[in-house]
Design a protein around this motif. Structure first.
Motif, short mmCIF file in Angstrom:
data_model
loop_
_atom_site.label_atom_id
_atom_site.label_comp_id
_atom_site.label_asym_id
_atom_site.label_seq_id
_atom_site.Cartn_x
_atom_site.Cartn_y
_atom_site.Cartn_z
N ASP A 32 0.82 -1.21 0.00
CA ASP A 32 0.00 0.00 0.00
C ASP A 32 0.86 1.26 0.00
O ASP A 32 0.50 2.26 -0.63
N GLN A 33 1.97 1.24 0.69
CA GLN A 33 2.86 2.40 0.73
C GLN A 33 3.63 2.59 -0.58
O GLN A 33 3.78 3.72 -1.06
N GLN A 34 4.12 1.50 -1.16
CA GLN A 34 4.99 1.57 -2.34
C GLN A 34 4.21 1.53 -3.65
O GLN A 34 4.63 2.11 -4.63
N GLY A 35 3.11 0.79 -3.67
CA GLY A 35 2.34 0.65 -4.90
C GLY A 35 2.65 -0.61 -5.69
O GLY A 35 1.94 -0.97 -6.62
N PHE A 36 3.73 -1.29 -5.34
CA PHE A 36 4.10 -2.55 -5.98
C PHE A 36 5.00 -3.33 -5.04
O PHE A 36 5.50 -2.79 -4.05
N ILE A 37 5.21 -4.60 -5.37
CA ILE A 37 6.11 -5.47 -4.59
C ILE A 37 7.39 -5.65 -5.40
O ILE A 37 7.36 -6.09 -6.55
N HIS A 38 8.51 -5.30 -4.78
CA HIS A 38 9.82 -5.46 -5.41
C HIS A 38 10.16 -6.94 -5.52
O HIS A 38 10.05 -7.68 -4.56
N CYS A 39 10.63 -7.34 -6.70
CA CYS A 39 11.13 -8.70 -6.90
C CYS A 39 12.44 -8.64 -7.67
O CYS A 39 12.85 -7.57 -8.13
N SER A 40 13.05 -9.79 -7.81
CA SER A 40 14.30 -9.91 -8.55
C SER A 40 14.22 -11.13 -9.45
O SER A 40 13.49 -12.08 -9.17
N LEU A 41 15.01 -11.10 -10.49
CA LEU A 41 15.30 -12.30 -11.26
C LEU A 41 16.49 -12.96 -10.58
O LEU A 41 17.20 -12.30 -9.79
N PRO A 42 16.74 -14.23 -10.85
CA PRO A 42 17.83 -14.91 -10.13
C PRO A 42 19.18 -14.17 -10.17
O PRO A 42 19.85 -14.08 -9.15
N HIS A 43 19.55 -13.60 -11.30
CA HIS A 43 20.85 -12.93 -11.40
C HIS A 43 20.88 -11.59 -10.65
O HIS A 43 21.95 -11.03 -10.44
N GLN A 44 19.74 -11.09 -10.21
CA GLN A 44 19.66 -9.81 -9.49
C GLN A 44 19.57 -9.97 -7.97
O GLN A 44 19.73 -9.01 -7.24
N LEU A 45 19.30 -11.18 -7.50
CA LEU A 45 18.97 -11.39 -6.09
C LEU A 45 20.09 -10.96 -5.14
O LEU A 45 19.83 -10.29 -4.14
N ARG A 46 21.32 -11.35 -5.41
CA ARG A 46 22.40 -11.02 -4.47
C ARG A 46 22.54 -9.51 -4.28
O ARG A 46 22.64 -9.02 -3.16
N THR A 47 22.52 -8.77 -5.35
CA THR A 47 22.66 -7.31 -5.25
C THR A 47 21.55 -6.72 -4.39
O THR A 47 21.80 -5.90 -3.50
N VAL A 48 20.33 -7.15 -4.63
CA VAL A 48 19.18 -6.64 -3.87
C VAL A 48 19.28 -7.08 -2.41
O VAL A 48 19.09 -6.27 -1.50
N ALA A 49 19.57 -8.34 -2.17
CA ALA A 49 19.64 -8.86 -0.80
C ALA A 49 20.69 -8.11 0.01
O ALA A 49 20.44 -7.74 1.16
N GLU A 50 21.85 -7.89 -0.57
CA GLU A 50 22.91 -7.20 0.16
C GLU A 50 22.57 -5.72 0.38
O GLU A 50 22.89 -5.16 1.42
N PHE A 51 21.91 -5.10 -0.59
CA PHE A 51 21.53 -3.70 -0.45
C PHE A 51 20.46 -3.52 0.63
O PHE A 51 20.56 -2.64 1.47
N VAL A 52 19.46 -4.39 0.63
CA VAL A 52 18.32 -4.23 1.54
C VAL A 52 18.58 -4.84 2.91
O VAL A 52 18.19 -4.27 3.94
N TYR A 53 19.23 -6.00 2.97
CA TYR A 53 19.39 -6.74 4.23
C TYR A 53 20.83 -6.98 4.64
O TYR A 53 21.08 -7.70 5.60
N GLY A 54 21.79 -6.42 3.95
CA GLY A 54 23.19 -6.68 4.22
C GLY A 54 23.66 -6.26 5.59
O GLY A 54 24.63 -6.79 6.11
N ASP A 55 22.97 -5.31 6.21
CA ASP A 55 23.40 -4.80 7.50
C ASP A 55 22.75 -5.47 8.69
O ASP A 55 23.02 -5.12 9.83
N GLY A 56 21.87 -6.43 8.43
CA GLY A 56 21.10 -7.01 9.53
C GLY A 56 21.40 -8.46 9.77
O GLY A 56 22.21 -9.08 9.10
N ASP A 57 20.71 -8.99 10.76
CA ASP A 57 20.82 -10.41 11.07
C ASP A 57 19.43 -11.04 11.17
O ASP A 57 19.22 -11.98 11.91
N GLU A 58 18.49 -10.47 10.41
CA GLU A 58 17.12 -11.00 10.41
C GLU A 58 17.08 -12.45 9.93
O GLU A 58 17.96 -12.90 9.21
#
Length: 116
Positions: A32-58
Protein backbone atom coordinates in the motif's frame (compact mmCIF):
# COMPACT_ATOMS: atom_id res chain seq x y z
CA UNK A 1 6.60 -19.06 -16.42
CA UNK A 2 9.10 -16.62 -15.04
CA UNK A 3 10.59 -17.44 -11.66
CA UNK A 4 10.48 -14.28 -9.57
CA UNK A 5 12.39 -14.00 -6.30
CA UNK A 6 11.49 -11.85 -3.30
CA UNK A 7 13.55 -11.68 -0.11
CA UNK A 8 11.72 -11.01 3.13
CA UNK A 9 11.71 -11.66 6.84
CA UNK A 10 10.43 -15.13 7.76
CA UNK A 11 7.92 -13.63 10.24
CA UNK A 12 6.45 -11.40 7.52
CA UNK A 13 5.91 -14.40 5.24
CA UNK A 14 4.49 -16.54 8.04
CA UNK A 15 2.02 -13.77 8.98
CA UNK A 16 0.83 -13.53 5.37
CA UNK A 17 0.16 -17.24 4.85
CA UNK A 18 -3.10 -17.52 6.82
CA UNK A 19 -4.51 -14.40 5.11
CA UNK A 20 -3.94 -15.86 1.65
CA UNK A 21 -2.09 -12.76 0.45
CA UNK A 22 1.46 -11.42 0.71
CA UNK A 23 1.50 -7.60 0.83
CA UNK A 24 5.04 -6.36 1.66
CA UNK A 25 7.01 -4.46 -0.95
CA UNK A 26 10.39 -4.48 0.73
CA UNK A 27 11.97 -4.17 4.17
CA UNK A 28 9.56 -2.12 6.30
CA UNK A 29 7.50 -0.90 3.33
CA UNK A 30 4.08 -2.32 2.47
CA UNK A 31 2.46 -2.75 -0.93
CA UNK A 32 0.00 0.00 0.00
CA UNK A 33 2.86 2.40 0.73
CA UNK A 34 4.99 1.57 -2.34
CA UNK A 35 2.34 0.65 -4.90
CA UNK A 36 4.10 -2.55 -5.98
CA UNK A 37 6.11 -5.47 -4.59
CA UNK A 38 9.82 -5.46 -5.41
CA UNK A 39 11.13 -8.70 -6.90
CA UNK A 40 14.30 -9.91 -8.55
CA UNK A 41 15.30 -12.30 -11.26
CA UNK A 42 17.83 -14.91 -10.13
CA UNK A 43 20.85 -12.93 -11.40
CA UNK A 44 19.66 -9.81 -9.49
CA UNK A 45 18.97 -11.39 -6.09
CA UNK A 46 22.40 -11.02 -4.47
CA UNK A 47 22.66 -7.31 -5.25
CA UNK A 48 19.18 -6.64 -3.87
CA UNK A 49 19.64 -8.86 -0.80
CA UNK A 50 22.91 -7.20 0.16
CA UNK A 51 21.53 -3.70 -0.45
CA UNK A 52 18.32 -4.23 1.54
CA UNK A 53 19.39 -6.74 4.23
CA UNK A 54 23.19 -6.68 4.22
CA UNK A 55 23.40 -4.80 7.50
CA UNK A 56 21.10 -7.01 9.53
CA UNK A 57 20.82 -10.41 11.07
CA UNK A 58 17.12 -11.00 10.41
CA UNK A 59 15.74 -14.48 9.83
CA UNK A 60 15.21 -14.23 6.06
CA UNK A 61 13.61 -16.33 3.37
CA UNK A 62 13.48 -16.06 -0.40
CA UNK A 63 10.01 -16.50 -1.86
CA UNK A 64 9.97 -18.19 -5.25
CA UNK A 65 6.96 -16.81 -7.13
CA UNK A 66 5.42 -18.25 -10.31
CA UNK A 67 4.59 -15.26 -12.51
CA UNK A 68 1.75 -17.16 -14.21
CA UNK A 69 -0.11 -17.58 -10.91
CA UNK A 70 -0.14 -13.90 -9.91
CA UNK A 71 -3.43 -12.65 -11.37
CA UNK A 72 -2.17 -9.04 -11.04
CA UNK A 73 0.02 -6.90 -13.33
CA UNK A 74 3.75 -7.60 -13.53
CA UNK A 75 5.97 -4.88 -14.98
CA UNK A 76 9.72 -4.77 -15.58
CA UNK A 77 11.06 -1.37 -14.62
CA UNK A 78 14.49 0.21 -14.26
CA UNK A 79 15.27 2.31 -11.18
CA UNK A 80 16.94 4.81 -13.52
CA UNK A 81 17.39 5.14 -17.30
CA UNK A 82 19.75 2.53 -18.69
CA UNK A 83 19.77 0.40 -15.53
CA UNK A 84 18.75 -3.25 -15.29
CA UNK A 85 14.97 -3.75 -15.21
CA UNK A 86 13.50 -5.39 -12.12
CA UNK A 87 10.16 -7.19 -11.87
CA UNK A 88 7.52 -5.28 -9.92
CA UNK A 89 4.22 -6.89 -8.94
CA UNK A 90 1.33 -4.41 -8.92
CA UNK A 91 -0.94 -6.07 -6.42
CA UNK A 92 -0.90 -8.57 -3.59
CA UNK A 93 0.72 -11.95 -4.23
CA UNK A 94 -1.61 -14.89 -3.63
CA UNK A 95 0.17 -17.35 -1.34
CA UNK A 96 -0.60 -20.05 -3.91
CA UNK A 97 1.73 -18.27 -6.37
CA UNK A 98 4.63 -18.87 -3.98
CA UNK A 99 6.02 -22.19 -5.17
CA UNK A 100 9.02 -22.28 -2.86
CA UNK A 101 10.37 -20.75 0.33
CA UNK A 102 14.15 -20.92 0.67
CA UNK A 103 15.74 -20.11 4.05
CA UNK A 104 18.65 -17.67 3.87
CA UNK A 105 21.67 -18.85 5.81
CA UNK A 106 24.94 -16.98 6.35
CA UNK A 107 28.47 -18.31 6.01
CA UNK A 108 31.23 -17.83 8.61
CA UNK A 109 31.95 -14.32 7.25
CA UNK A 110 28.29 -13.34 7.45
CA UNK A 111 27.70 -13.46 3.68
CA UNK A 112 24.19 -14.55 2.71
CA UNK A 113 23.88 -17.97 1.10
CA UNK A 114 21.21 -17.43 -1.55
CA UNK A 115 19.52 -19.72 -4.06
CA UNK A 116 20.94 -19.66 -7.58
Amino acid sequence: MTRLLHITERDTWEAARPTGWYRMSTRGVSLDQQGFIHCSLPHQLRTVAEFVYGDGDEDLVVLVIDSELLGVPLKYEAPEPGADEFPHIYGPVPVGAVTGVVPVERDAEGRMLLPE
